[in-house]
Structure formats: structure tokens, C-alpha cells
Design a protein around this motif. Sequence first.
Motif, short mmCIF file in Angstrom:
data_model
loop_
_atom_site.label_atom_id
_atom_site.label_comp_id
_atom_site.label_asym_id
_atom_site.label_seq_id
_atom_site.Cartn_x
_atom_site.Cartn_y
_atom_site.Cartn_z
N ARG A 1 0.81 -1.14 -0.14
CA ARG A 1 0.12 0.10 -0.23
C ARG A 1 0.98 1.26 0.00
O ARG A 1 1.82 1.33 0.95
CB ARG A 1 -1.09 0.16 1.21
CG ARG A 1 -1.82 1.18 1.30
CD ARG A 1 -2.76 1.31 2.60
NE ARG A 1 -3.69 0.19 2.86
CZ ARG A 1 -5.05 0.70 2.29
NH1 ARG A 1 -5.21 1.80 2.02
NH2 ARG A 1 -5.80 -0.35 2.28
N VAL A 2 0.81 2.06 -1.01
CA VAL A 2 1.42 3.26 -1.03
C VAL A 2 0.61 4.24 -0.75
O VAL A 2 -0.34 4.63 -1.39
CB VAL A 2 1.95 3.71 -2.54
CG1 VAL A 2 2.68 5.05 -2.37
CG2 VAL A 2 3.02 2.70 -2.77
N PRO A 3 0.66 5.16 0.47
CA PRO A 3 -0.39 5.93 1.25
C PRO A 3 -0.48 7.34 0.16
O PRO A 3 0.63 7.74 -0.50
CB PRO A 3 -0.19 6.39 2.54
CG PRO A 3 0.99 5.47 2.87
CD PRO A 3 1.56 4.80 1.53
N GLU A 4 -1.61 7.97 0.27
CA GLU A 4 -1.77 9.28 -0.44
C GLU A 4 -0.81 10.28 -0.02
O GLU A 4 -0.26 11.06 -0.82
CB GLU A 4 -3.23 9.43 -0.33
CG GLU A 4 -3.60 10.88 -0.85
CD GLU A 4 -4.84 11.39 -0.32
OE1 GLU A 4 -5.84 10.84 -0.27
OE2 GLU A 4 -4.96 12.85 -0.04
N ASN A 5 -0.52 10.22 1.34
CA ASN A 5 0.48 11.07 1.84
C ASN A 5 1.78 10.93 1.34
O ASN A 5 2.39 9.85 1.61
CB ASN A 5 0.37 10.86 3.39
CG ASN A 5 1.36 11.72 4.20
OD1 ASN A 5 2.09 12.45 3.79
ND2 ASN A 5 1.42 11.75 5.45
N PRO A 6 2.32 11.79 0.53
CA PRO A 6 3.75 11.45 -0.10
C PRO A 6 4.91 11.17 0.89
O PRO A 6 5.75 10.56 0.73
CB PRO A 6 3.99 12.73 -0.57
CG PRO A 6 2.80 13.50 -0.79
CD PRO A 6 2.17 13.30 0.49
N SER A 7 4.60 11.75 2.19
CA SER A 7 5.78 11.43 3.25
C SER A 7 5.55 9.95 4.17
O SER A 7 6.50 9.76 4.98
CB SER A 7 5.92 12.74 4.21
OG SER A 7 4.71 13.00 4.96
N ALA A 8 4.62 9.45 3.70
CA ALA A 8 4.26 8.06 4.42
C ALA A 8 5.13 7.07 3.80
O ALA A 8 5.32 6.95 2.56
CB ALA A 8 3.01 7.80 4.72
N ILE A 9 5.42 6.20 4.66
CA ILE A 9 6.25 5.05 4.19
C ILE A 9 5.10 3.81 3.65
O ILE A 9 4.26 3.54 4.25
CB ILE A 9 7.22 4.52 5.21
CG1 ILE A 9 8.08 5.43 5.76
CG2 ILE A 9 8.07 3.00 4.81
CD1 ILE A 9 8.73 4.82 7.09
N ASP B 1 17.59 8.12 7.28
CA ASP B 1 17.49 6.85 7.44
C ASP B 1 16.17 6.40 7.73
O ASP B 1 15.77 5.20 8.12
CB ASP B 1 18.44 6.59 8.67
CG ASP B 1 18.24 7.63 9.81
OD1 ASP B 1 18.09 8.73 9.56
OD2 ASP B 1 18.16 7.17 11.19
N LYS B 2 15.10 6.84 6.89
CA LYS B 2 13.66 6.36 6.93
C LYS B 2 13.74 5.18 6.11
O LYS B 2 14.06 5.12 4.92
CB LYS B 2 12.87 7.37 6.27
CG LYS B 2 11.49 7.62 6.71
CD LYS B 2 10.83 8.73 6.20
CE LYS B 2 9.99 8.90 5.13
NZ LYS B 2 9.23 9.78 4.94
N PRO B 3 13.21 4.01 6.60
CA PRO B 3 13.30 2.95 5.74
C PRO B 3 12.37 3.10 4.59
O PRO B 3 11.31 3.71 4.51
CB PRO B 3 12.63 2.00 6.57
CG PRO B 3 11.71 2.57 7.69
CD PRO B 3 12.41 3.91 7.61
N GLU B 4 12.62 2.40 3.43
CA GLU B 4 12.07 2.41 2.11
C GLU B 4 10.61 1.85 2.25
O GLU B 4 9.66 2.47 1.83
CB GLU B 4 12.61 1.68 1.14
CG GLU B 4 12.09 2.12 -0.48
CD GLU B 4 12.79 1.37 -1.40
OE1 GLU B 4 12.70 1.85 -2.52
OE2 GLU B 4 13.37 0.03 -1.21
N VAL B 5 10.23 0.84 2.85
CA VAL B 5 9.24 0.24 3.25
C VAL B 5 8.90 -0.30 4.43
O VAL B 5 9.98 -0.65 5.21
CB VAL B 5 8.82 -0.88 1.92
CG1 VAL B 5 8.71 -0.58 0.76
CG2 VAL B 5 10.03 -1.97 2.37
N GLN B 6 7.83 -0.46 4.93
CA GLN B 6 7.65 -1.13 6.14
C GLN B 6 7.05 -2.64 5.97
O GLN B 6 6.12 -2.69 5.25
CB GLN B 6 6.58 -0.32 7.11
CG GLN B 6 6.32 -0.53 8.32
CD GLN B 6 5.20 0.02 9.13
OE1 GLN B 6 4.85 0.65 8.73
NE2 GLN B 6 4.97 -0.52 10.41
#
Length: 385
Positions: free
Chosen positions: A122-130, A254-259
Motif C-alpha cells: 500500500r502506497v499512501p496518498e500522503n507522500p511522506s508516509a512509508i 535513514d527512513k526505511p523504504e518500506v515497512q
Amino acid sequence: MTETNDLHRLKTLAKRYARANRIPQHQALDLIAGKLGFPNWVKLISATKNGWEIDAEKIKGVEAFSRGALPAVTFLKGDPEAMNRRFEYLEQAEHGTIGGHAYRLQEVMGDVIIAGEGWSIRVPENPSAIPVVETYTNPELNCPVLEPEFLQRALRLATDRAGLVRAEISTDWPRRSTKPDLNGVVRHPLGRGESDVWFCLHCDGKITGRQIAETLWHCPGCGASPLDIFETAFWCEDEGKSFLPVKIGTVGQDKPEVQIVDGRPKLDLDEEKITLLMRSALLDDATNVSEKLGALLAEISVDDENDVFIALEVDLWPEDKEPVQALAVSKLLGLETDFVSSWSTIPFAWPGLGEMTLSTSEYTQMMLDAYAQYGGLPDRNAKKE
Ligand SMILES: [Zn+2]
């Protein structure tokens, strides 16, 4: 006057593209001129003045280009033809395969979901969400989404589509919502005014106009939606003056690319579920309507150690009746269960009637007859509640 009309059309398309991609309009005009084979917009204008006419087919190409708006950075790096092919590919990418694994791609309320057998992203609408990767199979069995190459390809399809979805959203909003002015002032997309500072109702964060435009009006700290973003913090006495600048979630680099989440059902035996199972077991034990009512009305409580305490109404559940099924369920769940008898008001008189049948309709008939023959009149005053 077709030339003028065509120019007008191109300008409109450029405006749309600029808005969708949050870039200055002159840049969009240059991009469109580029699509038509000119180095920039000025050159295109001078060519039309010298009698150059835009061919209808090419206008169609530009239309397709501005519809398939992707972030300008992506476009600027790539060759326009390749990009166009990609747009076409994306348009029909609702179903497809990656390395022999089937997937479907869809938009759900602004989020984009790509999913296949045993996995979804799931890629959220919020562009900054992982983006969230969920697996539904035993990790021992190879789930394709856990292979880095497959994951990258699937993620790319979904993020590309999310880019289109976000572009659609920006296009629907006022331009000032996604493009701050020189002072960083932006307009709330839901008509809550213009400002260079915004407040999140959800996390009490103070957000700059540039930040909020960048994240399509989702809180950069907690991800709250545009509905929770306000020009003044009306819920706070000093209207937000004491609020701290929003903390950007898991700070940038260092934000992970996906969760990655194990989406398989997990058993969480809380009081509600234990009670439900125990009551169901008591119903299994019930051999007549009276006992069924007893099971339904049993007071079941579960303490902190998951020990169960069951109080059964003595008029509905005989004191010497052992709840065999309930004990079996309790054993399976590893619970300690205590049964006690209780005395309280029962719903219908003559509980013995319920012991004569297992059918609720039969019981209801007997109960109505008994009330008609031996019962008093309903209390009229108590009737209206
Ligand atoms: Zn927030």
C-alpha cells in the motif's frame, strides 16, 4: 484563427501539467514545447508567428502527455518517448505479472494498492508516509514480495501510480495549495484560508506553508489528513503560539523504504473473545430453552490472569448440571474456570416451561398462553419509557 486556439489549448494543458506536478508554469510550457520539437516555449511562439502550424496529431500527443502527469523530475531525466510509452503501460497496468507472478493494481481512497497471491503493498496518498508491505503466507514459503528485485518492481509500479493519483489531487485543488508564494504562503485545499503557518489538530505540530504543500496537506509529523490541518489552533488557548515546529517522522535520511508487516491473522484472546467462546460452549451444553436462556444471560468475567468466572442463574441452569462443553473449551484455552450459581430476576415467569422444549417458538407459545391464562394486565404507566 485555429493557430490561436491551438496555442490557447497548449497553454491550458501546460497550466494543468504545472499544477499537477507543482512546477512553475513557464517550465511546463517549455516541456510542452519540447514535446513538439522546440527547445523552449519562446521558440515555439516565434515559429507560429512565422506561419508554423501545430498538427492535430501532435496536440493529441501533448494531451496524453499532460494527462499522464508524473513528477517533473522523473520526466526531465527521461526521454519523452520512453515516458509516453510508460504512461500507456501504466494506464493498462490494472492487471499484470512480474516475473510470472500475477498482480492487480488499484486506487483505494487516494492510496494505491498493488497485490498478488499472499502479498500486498500500500502506497499512501500522503507522500511522506512509508509504503507498507504485507505478507499473508508463512515466511518459510517464498513470498515473491520478499525478494528484493520483485519488491522493487512492484513498488515502482505502485509509486508511479501514486504519483498520478497525487497529480490528480493537486489538479483539483487551487494552485496556491500546492505551490507556495515567495513568502511560503499556501491556501488550504478545503477553503480554510491562506497562511505561511499551519497547525495539526492531531499532534499539535506547527507546520510551515512549504512543508504542508510538499506533503499534499498531510501532517509531516503524524500523517494526519488535510481535514486535521488548520490555520489557527482554535483548540488551544494561545491559538498554537506555544506549539513546537512539527517533528518530521523518523527524520529523512535513514527512513526505511518500506515497512514490512506480517498480515496473517493473529490470535489475541481478550476478555471479549473468551466470553464469546464460553457463552457459545454453554449454549452447546443447554438441553432446553430454559438452559439456553441461562447460557445467554450467564455473567462471564475474565480477570487479568485470564481466569474465568461464570455465574449461572439457578432458575435457568440447574445447580447440579455440569457445563461439559464449557469446561472443554476452557481446558483448550488453558483457562481456569469457576462456576457459581446466582439468584436474580429472570425475564419470564414459570421457568419450568422452558425445560419442556428445545424449540424457542414452542416455548414462546407456551409462555404467551401461560401469561394469558395466569398473568395480570401489563402495567400501563410503565409501558411508556
Ligand atoms: Zn500531526
